[in-house]
Design a protein around this motif. Structure first.
Motif, mmCIF file in Angstrom:
data_model
loop_
_atom_site.group_PDB
_atom_site.id
_atom_site.type_symbol
_atom_site.label_atom_id
_atom_site.label_comp_id
_atom_site.label_asym_id
_atom_site.label_seq_id
_atom_site.Cartn_x
_atom_site.Cartn_y
_atom_site.Cartn_z
ATOM 1 N N THR A 1 0.809 -1.220 0.000
ATOM 2 C CA THR A 1 0.000 0.000 0.000
ATOM 3 C C THR A 1 0.840 1.267 0.000
ATOM 4 O OG1 THR A 1 -0.130 -0.136 2.423
ATOM 5 C CG2 THR A 1 -1.930 -1.138 1.170
ATOM 6 N N ASN A 2 2.109 1.165 0.429
ATOM 7 C CA ASN A 2 2.976 2.352 0.439
ATOM 8 C C ASN A 2 3.704 2.565 -0.885
ATOM 9 O OD1 ASN A 2 4.883 0.346 0.450
ATOM 10 N ND2 ASN A 2 5.866 0.976 2.366
ATOM 11 N N ASP B 205 5.723 0.267 -2.434
ATOM 12 C CA ASP B 205 6.839 -0.661 -2.617
ATOM 13 C C ASP B 205 6.371 -1.932 -3.315
ATOM 14 O OD1 ASP B 205 8.459 1.127 -1.381
ATOM 15 O OD2 ASP B 205 8.459 0.129 0.572
ATOM 16 N N GLN C 45 -1.027 -4.592 4.800
ATOM 17 C CA GLN C 45 -0.168 -3.714 4.019
ATOM 18 C C GLN C 45 -0.066 -4.146 2.552
ATOM 19 O OE1 GLN C 45 0.924 -0.958 5.538
ATOM 20 N NE2 GLN C 45 -0.107 -1.760 7.374
ATOM 21 N N LYS D 75 -1.369 -4.465 -1.144
ATOM 22 C CA LYS D 75 -2.303 -3.795 -2.057
ATOM 23 C C LYS D 75 -2.903 -4.807 -3.027
ATOM 24 C CE LYS D 75 -2.494 -0.058 -5.490
ATOM 25 N NZ LYS D 75 -1.697 1.004 -6.174
#
Length: 335
Positions: free
Chosen positions: A26-27, A29, A59, A61
């Motif tokens: 989600t960040n 990466d 976390q 995606k």
């Protein structure tokens, strides 16, 4: 013409990257490697650059994989996906021929490679052997073997373990005992479970020659994945002691049981400890402790070296106390 064709194929194969699973976070990466397992809220992916990496499922995606995986969305039904395809944020597509299906990541409870008979069974264990020969003023021969294995299927987990120890000093038997235990866990939630277990110990040297325990009680699984596991259980036990001189004791007790292991340094070193401490509800004994702790180094995917210490202590019995510590080093098989 043939040589040109072979040359083109060789160049193409060299330039084409090896197929690998990919996880988008989600960040922003992205991780590439091989998905090993998703269980207990953790996705384990094996990478070439960082070893085994555990990722919090919240976390993730989306993800994709070219391997066949068993995907469970509840405790009773599962689907074998031939591959996984990336989808919108928070989703993944299960590819099964002409009928692909896109599902929410939050709906997935478990992903693993399907097993041949019981597809969603997770089976692991180890067998350790230790041999010690000492030739000095006293001649000592020490043999020890122990095993532990567990298999989980749906709400149920079966655990079996046992050990055998035998030691000679100047051809006189100073240690000769064995132990076997079976436990059955029924998971009520993802972490809470109820356990029933039976434990039997037999000693041909000590005054306390037999220990037999039947117990039941609740437990809590903090985590259980390919990087390790940790659980605590509280038990109400019924225990029977038999002594070499003919005496007997039987009593009820409350006990706390733990089981912990953790892989370190890219799953090459395993730290582990298991044990149980109990307090009788009568005046038969003050307390009982049976525990072990050690390190296991994996030489290959299946072979390992181990170093461990075992402690067996019973204080306050009417006949004779037990106080024994055993150290061992050896080799084993892990799966």
């Amino acid at each position: 013409m043939l040589s040109r064709t072979l040359l083109c194929l060789a160049v193409l194969s060299a330039c084409t990257p090896a197929l690998a699973d990919t996880v988008w976070l989600t960040n922003g990466d992205r991780l590439s490697g091989k998905i090993r397992l998703f269980d207990g809220g953790k996705l384990l992916i094996q990478t070439e650059y960082a070893g085994a990496v555990a990722i919090d499922w919240k976390q993730v995606k989306t993800l994709e994989s070219d391997q066949q995986l068993l995907v469970k969305q509840d405790d009773y039904s599962a689907e074998v996906a031939k591959s996984l395809q990336a989808a919108d944020a928070g989703k993944v597509t299960l590819a099964n021929g002409d009928a692909p299906k896109t599902v929410e990541l939050a709906s997935i409870q478990q992903m693993l490679k399907p097993r041949p008979v019981v597809e969603d069974m997770v089976w692991k264990g180890n067998v350790d052997v230790a041999l010690d020969y000492e030739r000095s003023e006293n001649k000592t021969d020490d043999y020890a073997i122990d095993f532990k294995t567990s298999a989980r299927h749906g709400h149920w987990r079966h655990t079996a373990e046992g050990e055998y120890n035998r030691e000679f000093q100047d051809e006189v038997v100073t240690t000769d005992n064995w132990r076997a235990e079976y436990a059955l866990d029924r998971f009520i939630t993802e972490q809470w479970f109820w356990q029933g277990r039976f434990n039997y110990k037999r000693d041909k040297v000590e005054d306390l020659k037999l220990q037999r325990t039947v117990g039941t009680g609740p437990g809590y699984q903090f985590w259980d994945d390919e990087l390790g596991a940790f659980s605590l259980g509280s038990l109400l036990n019924r225990t029977d002691y038999e002594y070499t001189q003919g005496g007997r004791d039987n009593f009820y007790s409350l006990a706390m049981k733990w089981d912990y292991n953790r892989y370190l340094i890219g799953r090459s070193v395993e730290l582990f400890t298991t044990g149980e401490v109990g307090k009788p509800l009568s005046s038969v004994a003050d307390y009982a402790l049976d525990a072990e702790a050690g390190l296991r180094y994996r030489v290959t995917d299946w072979a390992s070296l181990n170093l461990k210490a075992e402690r067996n202590e019973i204080k306050g019995t009417q006949e004779s106390d037990l106080d024994k510590t055993h150290y061992s080093a050896g080799f084993g098989v892990t799966w």
